[in-house]
Design a protein around this motif. Structure first.
Motif, mmCIF file in Angstrom:
data_model
loop_
_atom_site.group_PDB
_atom_site.id
_atom_site.type_symbol
_atom_site.label_atom_id
_atom_site.label_comp_id
_atom_site.label_asym_id
_atom_site.label_seq_id
_atom_site.Cartn_x
_atom_site.Cartn_y
_atom_site.Cartn_z
ATOM 1 N N LEU A 251 0.859 -1.175 0.000
ATOM 2 C CA LEU A 251 0.000 0.000 0.000
ATOM 3 C C LEU A 251 0.895 1.225 0.000
ATOM 4 O O LEU A 251 1.921 1.253 0.692
ATOM 5 N N VAL A 252 0.559 2.211 -0.786
ATOM 6 C CA VAL A 252 1.356 3.436 -0.893
ATOM 7 C C VAL A 252 0.489 4.612 -0.476
ATOM 8 O O VAL A 252 -0.583 4.829 -1.034
ATOM 9 N N GLU A 253 0.956 5.358 0.521
ATOM 10 C CA GLU A 253 0.251 6.545 0.992
ATOM 11 C C GLU A 253 1.239 7.692 1.115
ATOM 12 O O GLU A 253 2.263 7.558 1.785
ATOM 13 N N ASN A 254 0.966 8.791 0.443
ATOM 14 C CA ASN A 254 1.846 9.966 0.487
ATOM 15 C C ASN A 254 3.301 9.595 0.186
ATOM 16 O O ASN A 254 4.230 10.008 0.886
ATOM 17 N N ASN A 255 3.486 8.760 -0.854
ATOM 18 C CA ASN A 255 4.811 8.341 -1.329
ATOM 19 C C ASN A 255 5.550 7.423 -0.364
ATOM 20 O O ASN A 255 6.748 7.190 -0.523
ATOM 21 N N THR A 256 4.862 6.896 0.662
ATOM 22 C CA THR A 256 5.464 5.949 1.586
ATOM 23 C C THR A 256 4.835 4.579 1.375
ATOM 24 O O THR A 256 3.614 4.451 1.371
ATOM 25 N N GLU A 257 5.682 3.546 1.210
ATOM 26 C CA GLU A 257 5.198 2.203 0.936
ATOM 27 C C GLU A 257 5.125 1.368 2.206
ATOM 28 O O GLU A 257 5.972 1.482 3.093
ATOM 29 N N TYR A 258 4.106 0.515 2.285
ATOM 30 C CA TYR A 258 3.933 -0.413 3.386
ATOM 31 C C TYR A 258 3.608 -1.790 2.811
ATOM 32 O O TYR A 258 2.742 -1.905 1.942
ATOM 33 N N TYR A 259 4.272 -2.821 3.303
ATOM 34 C CA TYR A 259 3.892 -4.163 2.900
ATOM 35 C C TYR A 259 2.548 -4.520 3.526
ATOM 36 O O TYR A 259 2.224 -4.076 4.637
ATOM 37 N N ARG A 267 -8.950 -5.402 0.248
ATOM 38 C CA ARG A 267 -9.780 -4.440 0.965
ATOM 39 C C ARG A 267 -9.513 -3.021 0.448
ATOM 40 O O ARG A 267 -10.433 -2.206 0.330
ATOM 41 N N ALA A 268 -8.265 -2.747 0.120
ATOM 42 C CA ALA A 268 -7.895 -1.404 -0.335
ATOM 43 C C ALA A 268 -8.485 -1.083 -1.703
ATOM 44 O O ALA A 268 -8.924 0.043 -1.956
ATOM 45 N N ILE A 269 -8.507 -2.065 -2.611
ATOM 46 C CA ILE A 269 -9.003 -1.770 -3.955
ATOM 47 C C ILE A 269 -10.529 -1.833 -4.027
ATOM 48 O O ILE A 269 -11.123 -1.383 -5.004
ATOM 49 N N GLY A 270 -11.164 -2.360 -2.956
ATOM 50 C CA GLY A 270 -12.628 -2.321 -2.881
ATOM 51 C C GLY A 270 -13.294 -3.168 -3.947
ATOM 52 O O GLY A 270 -12.957 -4.340 -4.129
ATOM 53 N N ASN A 271 -14.226 -2.581 -4.680
ATOM 54 C CA ASN A 271 -14.965 -3.281 -5.731
ATOM 55 C C ASN A 271 -13.991 -3.737 -6.810
ATOM 56 O O ASN A 271 -13.480 -2.938 -7.593
ATOM 57 N N GLN A 272 -13.728 -5.051 -6.867
ATOM 58 C CA GLN A 272 -12.687 -5.553 -7.756
ATOM 59 C C GLN A 272 -13.021 -5.351 -9.229
ATOM 60 O O GLN A 272 -12.149 -5.051 -10.035
#
Length: 332
Positions: A251-259, A267-272
């Motif tokens: 997941l990338v938020e404000n140019n910061t990546e998280y595994y 869950r993040a992409i929602g409606n596939q």
């Protein structure tokens, strides 16, 4: 074979989760096979196994057992890879359990597991502690509370001190103080790990170019990854990256990546069905070039051009353009 195992620890909101992706990417560029052992506490809580349900001692005992198992399995796999250089990175280690128990409880836990405090410390070649941002800014800490984190800023600071005490006797303990400059903290961490591993400075700087689409058969390609990127917000993305048999979700938020795991990714992409309509596909080729590392990204809708990022160890270092590459424009 050079095999090193390190622990990354620290109190809540220290930057450990974001640091994992930085470490993996940085050391992969330096020809390491990197194994990441994700935080066991998060996995248990997301599965519905919590201290509230089991009681603190029983919960910590299960966490200790699962952490041991994950580390042992990963260690066996690391030995079997045949890679010249292997780095195992643990998001927290066994001594962290001591911060959540009384001294007597931790003593009995170790006795039940037929081990000692010294033996738990010796499982790691080095430990890097990121101090919690709660030590310098309660306001910043409060803004970064996630769905698993339960401590307020005061409790986070106290827990941070207990974790430091739990690791204090490790001969290779590196403590990185909290700072409001996240990039500086990450760079300091990468340099500290590189120094411990006996490596050159990591690739901390980069330059970006638009180039003519090269003939990859004529280039010395080390890695090839297939990437799927989904826009999930104004400045946030979900990414699936496949390299050989390995699949990584980020997941990338404000140019910061998280595994993250597949569940959080979906869950993040929602409606596939809708998300796949907005999917951005790309192929990323990794190439070593003298004292640099080069990534060339191609996209299906770009049949004549590609994006190239050249990673350098210092900002002053002269950029070496790979042979057979035609620069069209520099944009960063």
């Amino acid at each position: 074979m050079k095999l090193l195992k390190i622990a990354l620890t620290g109190g809540p909101c220290a930057g450990k989760t974001a640091a994992l992706s930085r470490i993996k990417e940085s050391f992969s560029k330096m020809d390491y096979k990197v194994f990441i052992i994700n935080e066991t506490a998060t996995e248990l809580r997301l599965s519905g196994i919590t201290p509230h349900e089991l009681g603190v001692y029983n919960y910590q005992a299960k966490q200790f057992y699962l952490q041991c198992t994950k580390e042992d399995v990963c260690g066996q796999e690391a030995l079997a890879t045949g890679a010249d250089k292997v780095l195992i990175v643990c998001d927290r280690g066994l001594p962290d359990n001591a911060a959540y128990l009384t001294p007597n409880e931790y003593y009995f836990l170790l006795k039940e597991r037929n081990t000692t405090r010294l033996e738990t410390l010796e499982r790691y070649d080095a430990v890097f502690m990121l101090r919690s941002v709660s030590n310098i800014s309660r306001k910043t800490y409060d803004k970064n509370i996630n769905r698993i984190r339960t401590e307020d800023a005061v409790k986070a600071q106290a827990l941070d001190d207990k974790i430091l005490l739990a690791w204090s006797d490790h001969p290779n303990l590196y403590v990185l103080n909290a700072t409001n400059n996240f990039e500086e903290k990450m760079n300091e961490l990468l340099i500290a790990i590189s120094n411990f591993c006996g490596e050159e400075k990591p690739f901390l700087f980069n330059e970006k170019f638009i180039i003519s689409l090269p003939d990859f058969e004529q280039l010395d390609v080390k890695t090839r990854s297939e990437r799927e990127t989904y826009k999930t917000g104004s400045d946030s993305y979900a990414v699936k990256e496949t390299t050989g048999d390995e699949i990584i979700y980020k997941l990338v938020e404000n140019n910061t990546e998280y595994y993250c795991d597949r569940r959080d990714f979906l869950r993040a992409i929602g409606n596939q069905e809708e998300a796949y309509k907005k999917k951005i596909s790309s192929t990323v080729y990794g190439i070593s070039n003298k004292n640099e590392y080069v990534e060339i990204t191609t996209m299906p809708h770009l049949d004549k051009t590609a994006h190239m990022c050249i990673y350098k160890r210092t900002k002053e270092e002269k950029t070496q353009i790979p042979d057979l590459i035609t620069i069209l424009e520099k944009y960063a």
